[in-house]
Design a protein around this motif. Structure first.
Motif, PDB file in Angstrom:
ATOM      1  N   LEU A 121       0.832  -1.193   0.000  1.00  0.00           N
ATOM      2  CA  LEU A 121       0.000   0.000   0.000  1.00  0.00           C
ATOM      3  C   LEU A 121       0.872   1.251   0.000  1.00  0.00           C
ATOM      4  CD1 LEU A 121      -2.956   1.061   0.221  1.00  0.00           C
ATOM      5  CD2 LEU A 121      -2.437   1.464   2.603  1.00  0.00           C
ATOM      6  N   ALA A 122       1.992   1.173   0.732  1.00  0.00           N
ATOM      7  CA  ALA A 122       2.905   2.316   0.781  1.00  0.00           C
ATOM      8  C   ALA A 122       3.374   2.672  -0.618  1.00  0.00           C
ATOM      9  CB  ALA A 122       4.092   1.989   1.684  1.00  0.00           C
ATOM     10  N   VAL A 123       3.739   1.649  -1.395  1.00  0.00           N
ATOM     11  CA  VAL A 123       4.196   1.910  -2.766  1.00  0.00           C
ATOM     12  C   VAL A 123       3.029   2.432  -3.603  1.00  0.00           C
ATOM     13  CG1 VAL A 123       5.279   0.906  -4.794  1.00  0.00           C
ATOM     14  CG2 VAL A 123       5.906   0.087  -2.524  1.00  0.00           C
ATOM     15  N   LEU A 124       1.854   1.851  -3.402  1.00  0.00           N
ATOM     16  CA  LEU A 124       0.676   2.252  -4.181  1.00  0.00           C
ATOM     17  C   LEU A 124       0.349   3.727  -3.963  1.00  0.00           C
ATOM     18  CD1 LEU A 124      -1.540   0.911  -5.992  1.00  0.00           C
ATOM     19  CD2 LEU A 124      -2.929   0.716  -3.956  1.00  0.00           C
ATOM     20  N   VAL A 125       0.392   4.159  -2.717  1.00  0.00           N
ATOM     21  CA  VAL A 125      -0.045   5.519  -2.393  1.00  0.00           C
ATOM     22  C   VAL A 125       1.080   6.543  -2.567  1.00  0.00           C
ATOM     23  CG1 VAL A 125      -0.961   6.998  -0.567  1.00  0.00           C
ATOM     24  CG2 VAL A 125      -1.800   4.668  -0.821  1.00  0.00           C
ATOM     25  N   PHE A 126       2.268   6.184  -2.068  1.00  0.00           N
ATOM     26  CA  PHE A 126       3.358   7.169  -2.037  1.00  0.00           C
ATOM     27  C   PHE A 126       4.383   6.950  -3.152  1.00  0.00           C
ATOM     28  CE2 PHE A 126       1.785   6.862   2.295  1.00  0.00           C
ATOM     29  CZ  PHE A 126       1.646   8.187   2.641  1.00  0.00           C
TER      30      PHE A 126
ATOM     31  N   ARG B  42       5.310  18.634   8.738  1.00  0.00           N
ATOM     32  CA  ARG B  42       4.942  17.760   7.611  1.00  0.00           C
ATOM     33  C   ARG B  42       6.115  16.876   7.216  1.00  0.00           C
ATOM     34  NH1 ARG B  42       2.795  20.452   2.587  1.00  0.00           N
ATOM     35  NH2 ARG B  42       2.440  18.292   2.005  1.00  0.00           N
ATOM     36  N   LEU B  43       7.310  17.459   7.206  1.00  0.00           N
ATOM     37  CA  LEU B  43       8.494  16.663   6.868  1.00  0.00           C
ATOM     38  C   LEU B  43       8.633  15.481   7.823  1.00  0.00           C
ATOM     39  CD1 LEU B  43      11.184  19.355   6.010  1.00  0.00           C
ATOM     40  CD2 LEU B  43      10.489  17.459   4.544  1.00  0.00           C
ATOM     41  N   CYS B  44       8.488  15.769   9.111  1.00  0.00           N
ATOM     42  CA  CYS B  44       8.648  14.701  10.109  1.00  0.00           C
ATOM     43  C   CYS B  44       7.578  13.621   9.923  1.00  0.00           C
ATOM     44  CB  CYS B  44       8.578  15.268  11.514  1.00  0.00           C
ATOM     45  SG  CYS B  44       9.992  16.307  11.879  1.00  0.00           S
ATOM     46  N   MET B  45       6.327  14.062   9.717  1.00  0.00           N
ATOM     47  CA  MET B  45       5.254  13.079   9.532  1.00  0.00           C
ATOM     48  C   MET B  45       5.480  12.258   8.268  1.00  0.00           C
ATOM     49  SD  MET B  45       1.722  14.904  10.576  1.00  0.00           S
ATOM     50  CE  MET B  45       0.824  14.221  11.954  1.00  0.00           C
ATOM     51  N   ASN B  46       5.956  12.932   7.214  1.00  0.00           N
ATOM     52  CA  ASN B  46       6.160  12.195   5.969  1.00  0.00           C
ATOM     53  C   ASN B  46       7.380  11.285   6.010  1.00  0.00           C
ATOM     54  OD1 ASN B  46       4.117  12.797   3.795  1.00  0.00           O
ATOM     55  ND2 ASN B  46       4.472  14.814   4.658  1.00  0.00           N
ATOM     56  N   SER B  47       8.281  11.543   6.961  1.00  0.00           N
ATOM     57  CA  SER B  47       9.421  10.631   7.070  1.00  0.00           C
ATOM     58  C   SER B  47       8.957   9.242   7.491  1.00  0.00           C
ATOM     59  CB  SER B  47      10.442  11.178   8.068  1.00  0.00           C
ATOM     60  OG  SER B  47       9.967  11.025   9.386  1.00  0.00           O
ATOM     61  N   ILE B  48       7.829   9.170   8.195  1.00  0.00           N
ATOM     62  CA  ILE B  48       7.290   7.862   8.576  1.00  0.00           C
ATOM     63  C   ILE B  48       6.059   7.507   7.748  1.00  0.00           C
ATOM     64  CG2 ILE B  48       8.154   7.955  10.941  1.00  0.00           C
ATOM     65  CD1 ILE B  48       5.277   8.705  11.779  1.00  0.00           C
ATOM     66  N   GLY B  49       5.610   8.446   6.900  1.00  0.00           N
ATOM     67  CA  GLY B  49       4.349   8.304   6.164  1.00  0.00           C
ATOM     68  C   GLY B  49       4.119   6.943   5.540  1.00  0.00           C
ATOM     69  N   PRO B  50       5.037   6.490   4.673  1.00  0.00           N
ATOM     70  CA  PRO B  50       4.770   5.216   4.000  1.00  0.00           C
ATOM     71  C   PRO B  50       5.067   3.994   4.875  1.00  0.00           C
ATOM     72  CG  PRO B  50       6.413   6.554   2.824  1.00  0.00           C
ATOM     73  CD  PRO B  50       6.251   7.129   4.175  1.00  0.00           C
ATOM     74  N   LEU B  51       5.664   4.195   6.047  1.00  0.00           N
ATOM     75  CA  LEU B  51       6.190   3.047   6.794  1.00  0.00           C
ATOM     76  C   LEU B  51       5.395   2.679   8.038  1.00  0.00           C
ATOM     77  CD1 LEU B  51       9.950   4.088   6.600  1.00  0.00           C
ATOM     78  CD2 LEU B  51       8.749   2.503   5.111  1.00  0.00           C
ATOM     79  N   TRP B  52       4.736   3.656   8.679  1.00  0.00           N
ATOM     80  CA  TRP B  52       4.177   3.379   9.999  1.00  0.00           C
ATOM     81  C   TRP B  52       3.125   2.281   9.965  1.00  0.00           C
ATOM     82  CZ3 TRP B  52      -0.931   3.693  11.218  1.00  0.00           C
ATOM     83  CH2 TRP B  52      -1.743   4.409  10.336  1.00  0.00           C
ATOM     84  N   LYS B 335       3.760  15.725  -4.171  1.00  0.00           N
ATOM     85  CA  LYS B 335       2.346  15.717  -4.500  1.00  0.00           C
ATOM     86  C   LYS B 335       1.568  14.680  -3.689  1.00  0.00           C
ATOM     87  CE  LYS B 335      -0.241  15.359  -8.819  1.00  0.00           C
ATOM     88  NZ  LYS B 335      -0.059  14.919 -10.220  1.00  0.00           N
ATOM     89  N   PHE B 336       2.235  13.599  -3.318  1.00  0.00           N
ATOM     90  CA  PHE B 336       1.518  12.513  -2.653  1.00  0.00           C
ATOM     91  C   PHE B 336       1.749  12.491  -1.152  1.00  0.00           C
ATOM     92  CE2 PHE B 336       2.553  11.307  -7.003  1.00  0.00           C
ATOM     93  CZ  PHE B 336       1.257  11.240  -7.521  1.00  0.00           C
ATOM     94  N   SER B 337       2.367  13.567  -0.615  1.00  0.00           N
ATOM     95  CA  SER B 337       2.690  13.593   0.811  1.00  0.00           C
ATOM     96  C   SER B 337       1.457  13.905   1.646  1.00  0.00           C
ATOM     97  CB  SER B 337       3.748  14.662   1.083  1.00  0.00           C
ATOM     98  OG  SER B 337       4.903  14.403   0.342  1.00  0.00           O
TER      99      SER B 337
END
Lengths: 494, 338
Positions: A121-126, B42-52, B335-337
């Motif tokens: 999902l991470a790859v899909l969204v981001f 936002r930078l801090c939140m996006n650093s974990i965005g795809p991973l949390w 754009k996707f952050s």
């Protein structure tokens, strides 16, 4: 004696509250997975079309639906953790009883489905600008697959509660538990395949109606028209096929109940008395459990016998064959089942009409029909939810059919005050979540998909690149820039 | 090694994975309010965005595996911890939605509300994990029927609260090093300062908890006498903790992050050592404790689950690696952050 009575009253309280909480949290949770399960396939097909045709319209459509998907997925995860905790927090005795059986399915769900879904999902969204379109397509496939995997294992576990198989009961001191003897018999218990098919069909109907509703809205407003026509048409095909499938598959499933869960079947049809002749089918009516009768019933004579046995003379086992202590709540089971069937019929009719007009090529001029689709959006949600109400209420008073009563499944260490407190917490939290979810969905729908061409330099990276390009053309490096932007097929100036 | 022991170890591995992975993103949440402006938040939140989300799956899988392998333990602990676990769910949900919804509107008030929700959710969740660990180490009032016999107040004793604070300190430190790895320029320079403060906070609570455990929680240290090789891990942990300030000072944040991961792994290991071979100590009567045998599923189920795990683990490792690789490097807003 009096203390005993008070204690019993307390027990009832805890069981009742735990059931209310389970119903609240599972019904709220189930607002999200059907859409992500159904929509996973849509995103895969859109990205597949993009890879094949290179038409950027498909990519923008995939991006748009992925945003909707992501919001729903996040809600599904957040509310899904609650479900996993709740077996232990509120239904500890049930957990002790089923752990050995249920556990394997849950472990399989965790390791095969959840990691797959959440990772990709991470790859899909981001990952749109981080990986190649092929890798992105692969990720979409994995997310869709993960969603289907998780539905498989959770339906297997639930089906085992409906029709237990592949286990023995093992006594250990005062307690009894079910212990697995045959893993595959547990997985392919008598109801799991049928129920899984029905659940997935329900998910696809929901996703199809969701897409049709939004697309119809765009068509009515004259926005994103090409996108909306494409989306509507493919969703219409899916919706029509799946609505028909629900009818036939549902019929097969209901017929199996005669053997596996006769009390549920009898309650679904409010069939109180077996009698000696053919049984009729109620289209409407108000079942009265105390009087064992259906008031204001509109009955099709012999129809229930026909649906169950395929003839118009054989009686169908009624609730009188079931000890009164083992009756499900008739009214809830009857109403939820009948409402689901009515909605299913409506889905078939409305998609058939739309398919006819689409075939005639006039569908997108029929504004009244598009409005019906816009407004129909809550209906498949209701149908999915009450389908589960039929399944779960119809299993009562058992939590594991024939083996463990719901009253025996509740946690002993939890008081009614604690449960009441957590219900209030969930009510507040979920009301907030629901509002925010609607708000964000509405926002995304109003924003709509990006136009496919020309490419909009929306993010800062592209803006910087564009600015750099302009600076370059304005500056001294004219020749280099001109070379790079000149199409190769144009003949050079003499 | 029999199946029950294997599953005790596997659960430990899942918990370790969870603590290391979700540890850094919970830590980012704990530090969130220290970040001053909107872009940096936002930078801090996006650093974990795809991973949390993937990190949290380790918890879900841990829960599922506990339910499957040791259903009695799952049932006793989850019903016994009813109120703290409901608060944990509240915190986790709040955190998840604040990540998801903060960026959806520009208004400062909207963002401030979700900033607080993100901070409180992350901090409360971390504290409650520590509280649960502390209670498990100190023992809980478990009766002969395997049921929890205390009240919520019994769970709020000084030692578990101390372990809860230690958990907050540990994840704050872990998260600060992670943020240092993912950020650049001015923000990174300020985060450098937080690492020192978070490390100091960690060191003080860690030493205090260690002394408290040695003096007041004999249950937790009995295995050190029986299995002296455990001292080797103690020594490695000391090296890892000592290496954090050294690596930060030498400006090798990757090495510092590795050390902090190792230290969290060691702490999880000590938790396992403190429990073994039990999963829940009964403070009422040692015979009523739940151990890897009387709390477990049947050998057949444990074996089926082991097959499932062995089939699944290579895939999980493969795509976890792929995903961390895709999202490597400094965090950028796009754009996707969020």
């Amino acid at each position: 004696m009096i203390t005993g009575e008070i204690l019993e009253g307390m027990d009832f309280d805890v069981v009742w509250l735990a059931r209310v909480q389970f119903a609240l949290t599972i019904m709220f949770h189930y607002l999200f997975p059907p859409l992500t399960i159904g929509m996973g396939g849509l995103i895969v097909s859109l990205e597949g079309m993009f890879l094949r045709t290179k038409d950027r319209q498909y990519e923008e459509a995939a991006k748009f639906w992925t945003k909707i998907f992501a919001v729903n997925f996040a809600m599904g995860v957040a509310t899904g953790v609650v479900m996993e905790f709740q077996f232990g927090t509120n239904w500890a005795s049930y957990s002790r009883f089923v752990g050995d059986v249920f556990g394997s399915a849950l472990a399989a769900e965790g390791i095969f489905a959840f990691f797959l879904e959440s990772g990709f999902l991470a790859v899909l969204v981001f990952g749109w600008d981080k990986v190649s379109p092929k890798m992105h397509f692969f990720s979409a496939c994995m997310v869709a697959l993960g969603a289907i995997f998780s539905s498989i294992w959770i339906v297997v576990a639930n089906s085992w509660q409906q029709t237990p198989a592949g286990y023995v009961l093992q006594r250990d001191g005062d307690s009894v538990r079910a212990v697995i003897t045959d893993f595959w018999a547990m997985v392919f218990n008598p109801s799991s395949v049928h129920r899984l098919a029905h659940v997935l069909i329900g998910c696809y109907i929901l996703a199809a109606f969701f897409v049709m509703s939004i697309s119809a809205y765009y068509l009515l407003k004259g926005r994103h028209v090409e996108f909306a026509k494409k989306s509507f048409t493919s969703a219409l095909v899916l919706g029509f096929v799946m609505s028909l499938a629900a009818l036939f598959q549902g019929d097969v499933q209901a017929r199996k109940l005669k053997d596996t869960q006769p009390a549920k079947l009898a309650a679904m049809e409010a069939h109180f008395h077996t009698g000696t002749n053919a049984a009729g089918l109620y289209l409407f009516g108000l079942p009265d459990q105390a009087e064992k009768t259906v008031r204001y019933g509109v009955e099709v004579p012999g129809m229930l016998s026909f649906l169950v046995h395929g003839n118009f003379h054989e009686p169908v086992g009624g609730l009188d064959k079931i000890p009164p202590g083992d009756w499900p709540p008739v009214a809830i089971t009857f109403f939820s089942f009948h409402l689901m069937v009515a909605l299913g019929t409506f889905f078939i009719l409305i998609t058939a009409v739309a398919a006819y007009y689409r075939w005639k090529g006039v569908l997108f001029e029929k504004r009244w029909l598009l409005w019906i689709f816009v407004l129909s959006i809550p209906l498949p949600y209701v149908a999915n939810e009450i389908g589960w109400v039929t399944a779960e209420a119809g299993r009562q008073p058992w939590v594991v059919y024939g083996l463990l009563r719901t009253t025996e499944g509740v946690s002993k260490a939890v008081s009614s005050h604690q449960t009441a407190g957590s219900i209030i917490m969930f009510l507040v939290l979920y009301a907030l979540l629901f509002a925010v979810w609607l708000y964000v969905l509405n926002d995304k729908i109003h924003h709509g998909p990006e136009p496919a061409t020309p490419h909009t330099p929306a993010d800062t990276g592209n803006l910087a690149a564009l600015a750099g390009l302009r600076a370059g053309t304005g500056g001294g490096t004219l020749t280099g820039t001109a070379d790079s932007i000149q199409p190769p097929d144009r003949p050079p100036h003499p | 090694m029999d199946l029950n022991l294997i599953w005790f170890v596997l659960l430990g591995v899942l918990l370790m994975g969870y603590a290391i992975l979700d540890g850094f993103d919970l830590g980012v949440g704990i530090l969130h309010l220290a970040v001053k402006n909107d872009e940096e938040r936002r930078l801090c939140m996006n650093s974990i965005g795809p991973l949390w989300d993937g990190n949290e799956v380790w918890l879900v899988t841990f829960g599922g595996a506990l339910f499957a392998a040791f259903p009695e333990v799952y049932a006793t602990v989850f019903s016994g911890f009813y109120t703290p676990f409901m608060a944990l769910l509240f915190a986790l949900i709040l955190r998840a939605v604040s990540l998801e919804f903060r960026s959806k509107r520009e208004q400062p008030a909207w963002r401030t509300v979700w900033d607080w929700a993100f901070f409180l959710g992350s901090t409360l969740a971390t504290f409650l994990y520590g509280l649960a660990v502390g209670n498990a180490m100190q023992g809980m009032p478990i009766g002969p029927d395997k049921e929890f016999q205390g009240s919520t107040l019994d769970l709020l004793r000084p030692y578990p609260i101390l372990v809860g604070v230690l958990a907050v300190a540990t994840f704050a430190m872990h998260g600060s090093i992670y943020l240092y790895l993912k950020t650049e320029s001015d923000l990174q320079r300020r985060i450098h300062g937080w690492i020192w403060r978070a490390f100091g906070f960690f060191l003080v609570t860690f030493l205090f908890t260690t002394v408290y455990t040695l003096v007041e929680v004999p249950l937790a240290t009995r295995n050190f006498e029986r299995h002296p090789w455990v001292w080797l891990v103690v020594a490695l942990n000391m090296l890892a903790i000592g290496n954090i300030p050294r690596a930060v000072y030498q400006n090798r944040p990757g090495f510092a992050f590795f050390s902090s991961c190792s230290s969290i792994a060691a702490l999880t290991f000590f938790f396992g050592v403190a429990l073994f071979p039990e999963l829940v100590h009964s403070s009422l009567n040692p015979a009523w404790s739940l151990n890897v045998y009387n709390g477990a599923s049947s050998p057949k189920t444990l074996k089926i689950m082991l097959t499932i795990a062995l089939l699944g683990i290579p895939f999980v490792l493969a795509y976890t690696t792929v995903i961390f690789w895709v999202f490597r490097g400094k965090v950028k807003l796009g754009k996707f952050s969020y």
